[in-house]
Design a protein around this motif. Structure first.
Motif, mmCIF file in Angstrom:
data_model
loop_
_atom_site.group_PDB
_atom_site.id
_atom_site.type_symbol
_atom_site.label_atom_id
_atom_site.label_comp_id
_atom_site.label_asym_id
_atom_site.label_seq_id
_atom_site.Cartn_x
_atom_site.Cartn_y
_atom_site.Cartn_z
ATOM 1 N N SER A 48 -9.926 -21.455 -2.732
ATOM 2 C CA SER A 48 -10.669 -19.610 -2.289
ATOM 3 C C SER A 48 -11.875 -19.897 -1.278
ATOM 4 O O SER A 48 -12.643 -19.399 -0.664
ATOM 5 C CB SER A 48 -10.869 -19.593 -3.036
ATOM 6 O OG SER A 48 -9.545 -19.369 -4.171
ATOM 7 N N ASP A 52 -11.520 -20.214 4.662
ATOM 8 C CA ASP A 52 -12.254 -19.731 5.910
ATOM 9 C C ASP A 52 -12.821 -20.382 6.621
ATOM 10 O O ASP A 52 -13.042 -19.999 7.860
ATOM 11 C CB ASP A 52 -11.959 -18.249 6.004
ATOM 12 C CG ASP A 52 -13.441 -18.290 5.721
ATOM 13 O OD1 ASP A 52 -13.342 -19.113 4.514
ATOM 14 O OD2 ASP A 52 -14.036 -16.662 5.568
ATOM 15 N N THR A 85 -16.549 -13.056 -13.343
ATOM 16 C CA THR A 85 -15.970 -12.997 -11.534
ATOM 17 C C THR A 85 -15.881 -14.029 -11.126
ATOM 18 O O THR A 85 -17.865 -14.241 -10.208
ATOM 19 C CB THR A 85 -15.226 -11.987 -10.750
ATOM 20 O OG1 THR A 85 -14.638 -10.585 -11.957
ATOM 21 C CG2 THR A 85 -14.764 -12.213 -9.968
ATOM 22 N N ALA A 87 -17.388 -16.161 -8.241
ATOM 23 C CA ALA A 87 -18.217 -16.013 -6.913
ATOM 24 C C ALA A 87 -18.842 -16.624 -6.011
ATOM 25 O O ALA A 87 -18.966 -17.322 -5.117
ATOM 26 C CB ALA A 87 -19.331 -15.072 -7.315
ATOM 27 N N PRO A 109 -15.097 -15.502 0.085
ATOM 28 C CA PRO A 109 -16.048 -14.179 1.108
ATOM 29 C C PRO A 109 -15.743 -12.991 0.213
ATOM 30 O O PRO A 109 -17.295 -12.440 1.168
ATOM 31 C CB PRO A 109 -14.266 -14.849 1.743
ATOM 32 C CG PRO A 109 -13.678 -15.391 1.884
ATOM 33 C CD PRO A 109 -13.987 -16.494 0.590
ATOM 34 N N ASP A 110 -15.864 -12.838 -0.314
ATOM 35 C CA ASP A 110 -15.433 -10.914 -1.117
ATOM 36 C C ASP A 110 -17.165 -11.060 -1.806
ATOM 37 O O ASP A 110 -17.878 -10.455 -1.513
ATOM 38 C CB ASP A 110 -15.111 -10.257 -1.293
ATOM 39 C CG ASP A 110 -13.685 -10.488 -1.232
ATOM 40 O OD1 ASP A 110 -13.970 -10.071 0.375
ATOM 41 O OD2 ASP A 110 -13.092 -9.640 -1.668
ATOM 42 N N PHE A 111 -17.774 -11.896 -2.186
ATOM 43 C CA PHE A 111 -19.022 -12.898 -2.446
ATOM 44 C C PHE A 111 -20.648 -12.805 -1.492
ATOM 45 O O PHE A 111 -21.511 -13.368 -1.836
ATOM 46 C CB PHE A 111 -19.124 -13.387 -3.435
ATOM 47 C CG PHE A 111 -17.643 -13.247 -4.885
ATOM 48 C CD1 PHE A 111 -18.654 -12.238 -6.140
ATOM 49 C CD2 PHE A 111 -17.075 -13.514 -4.667
ATOM 50 C CE1 PHE A 111 -17.921 -11.533 -7.021
ATOM 51 C CE2 PHE A 111 -16.020 -12.580 -5.506
ATOM 52 C CZ PHE A 111 -15.961 -11.935 -6.448
ATOM 53 N N ARG A 112 -20.330 -13.480 0.164
ATOM 54 C CA ARG A 112 -21.134 -13.227 0.537
ATOM 55 C C ARG A 112 -21.704 -12.048 1.237
ATOM 56 O O ARG A 112 -21.346 -11.797 1.013
ATOM 57 C CB ARG A 112 -20.231 -14.162 1.440
ATOM 58 C CG ARG A 112 -19.638 -15.271 1.713
ATOM 59 C CD ARG A 112 -18.855 -15.894 3.005
ATOM 60 N NE ARG A 112 -18.150 -17.135 2.151
ATOM 61 C CZ ARG A 112 -16.537 -17.994 2.964
ATOM 62 N NH1 ARG A 112 -16.789 -17.466 4.299
ATOM 63 N NH2 ARG A 112 -15.968 -18.932 2.443
ATOM 64 N N ARG A 114 -24.913 -11.630 -0.728
ATOM 65 C CA ARG A 114 -25.121 -11.073 -1.533
ATOM 66 C C ARG A 114 -26.291 -11.344 -2.205
ATOM 67 O O ARG A 114 -26.804 -11.065 -3.699
ATOM 68 C CB ARG A 114 -24.550 -9.974 -2.248
ATOM 69 C CG ARG A 114 -23.438 -9.283 -1.644
ATOM 70 C CD ARG A 114 -22.257 -8.896 -2.578
ATOM 71 N NE ARG A 114 -22.766 -8.805 -3.946
ATOM 72 C CZ ARG A 114 -21.706 -8.780 -5.342
ATOM 73 N NH1 ARG A 114 -21.043 -9.036 -5.458
ATOM 74 N NH2 ARG A 114 -22.636 -8.557 -6.407
ATOM 75 N N LEU A 191 -8.160 -12.814 4.885
ATOM 76 C CA LEU A 191 -9.697 -12.753 4.314
ATOM 77 C C LEU A 191 -10.343 -11.774 4.984
ATOM 78 O O LEU A 191 -10.310 -11.894 6.778
ATOM 79 C CB LEU A 191 -9.828 -14.472 4.980
ATOM 80 C CG LEU A 191 -9.194 -15.132 3.636
ATOM 81 C CD1 LEU A 191 -9.351 -16.709 4.158
ATOM 82 C CD2 LEU A 191 -9.854 -15.273 2.150
ATOM 83 N N SER A 192 -11.479 -11.549 4.561
ATOM 84 C CA SER A 192 -12.208 -10.905 5.409
ATOM 85 C C SER A 192 -13.279 -11.688 5.810
ATOM 86 O O SER A 192 -12.979 -12.956 5.111
ATOM 87 C CB SER A 192 -13.433 -10.570 4.227
ATOM 88 O OG SER A 192 -13.801 -10.916 3.369
ATOM 89 N N ARG A 195 -19.306 -12.737 5.471
ATOM 90 C CA ARG A 195 -21.156 -12.169 5.819
ATOM 91 C C ARG A 195 -22.088 -12.701 5.505
ATOM 92 O O ARG A 195 -23.253 -12.305 5.069
ATOM 93 C CB ARG A 195 -20.679 -11.470 5.245
ATOM 94 C CG ARG A 195 -19.759 -10.001 5.310
ATOM 95 C CD ARG A 195 -19.698 -8.448 4.515
ATOM 96 N NE ARG A 195 -19.398 -8.974 3.301
ATOM 97 C CZ ARG A 195 -18.192 -8.972 2.861
ATOM 98 N NH1 ARG A 195 -16.795 -9.287 3.502
ATOM 99 N NH2 ARG A 195 -18.109 -9.053 1.018
#
Length: 206
Positions: A48, A52, A85, A87, A109-112, A114, A191-192, A195
């Motif tokens: 996960s 990417d 969850t 991260a 990816p969704d937690f980058r 931040r 995948l997003s 960020r």
């Protein structure tokens, strides 16, 4: 098949006092050790986080090989959680003469983006320095190192340098360009984009 130029940087920290802590992102973010080795959980994190950014070296390992790797004395996995969850994570490889390599480090990816990556790296490096306190047969840590490459996230190198790591080796090579594997077949197109905020070492890597 086209080729790309891949640059790999090796970085080190030779004193625990060199660690420059990052700000804690908020009370919803926690970091804890996965004390019970779990091949399934570790493979989930690996695929996960690295899906990417071209992490592929462990995708073909059997469950028995995962068990062998995770069961080595001194191998530890520290996981960042956002309200329960997963991260991101950091995995250590204990080596001879008090050396600890952070072999994998990164965020899903969704937690980058931040500010989680700086905090996770701070905790991970601190735990690499006190690894011998949890493994009595191991000599105290004298050096912590890792490597990152030009295929990692855009803020990976900056995060390492800000925490106090110094580059001690740079290598460049031409490599066949391949698609990113994604966490499961076909997922790479979903995948997003990264960020920032904590990319990984290359799995050669986090």
């Amino acid at each position: 098949m086209s080729t790309v130029t891949l640059t790999t940087w090796s970085l080190e920290m030779t004193s625990a006092s060199d660690l420059v802590p990052a700000a804690v992102p908020g009370p919803e973010i926690t970091v804890s050790r996965a004390e019970v080795p779990s091949p399934e959980f570790s493979r989930f994190l690996y695929a996960s986080v690295g899906g990417d950014i071209h992490w592929t070296d462990r995708l073909s390992l059997t469950r028995a090989q995962w068990v062998e790797q995770l069961g080595r004395p001194g191998v530890e996995t520290w996981v960042a959680y956002d309200r329960g969850t997963p991260a991101g994570y950091a995995e250590f490889d204990p080596q001879d003469d008090g050396v600890v390599e952070i072999v994998y480090f990164g965020l899903l990816p969704d937690f980058r983006g931040r500010r989680i990556g700086g905090h996770l790296l701070t905790v991970g490096v601190a735990r690499a320095w006190d690894l011998a306190e949890r493994w009595p047969d191991r000599e105290p840590t004298r050096r912590v190192w890792l490597h990152t490459c030009s295929q990692d996230g855009p803020t990976a190198m900056d995060n390492y340098l800000r925490r106090g790591f110094k580059v001690f080796r740079t290598e460049t090579e031409s490599k066949e360009e391949t698609p990113t594997p994604g966490p499961w077949p076909g997922a790479q197109v979903l995948l997003s984009p990264a960020r920032g905020g904590g990319a990984g070492t290359t799995g050669t890597t986090a």
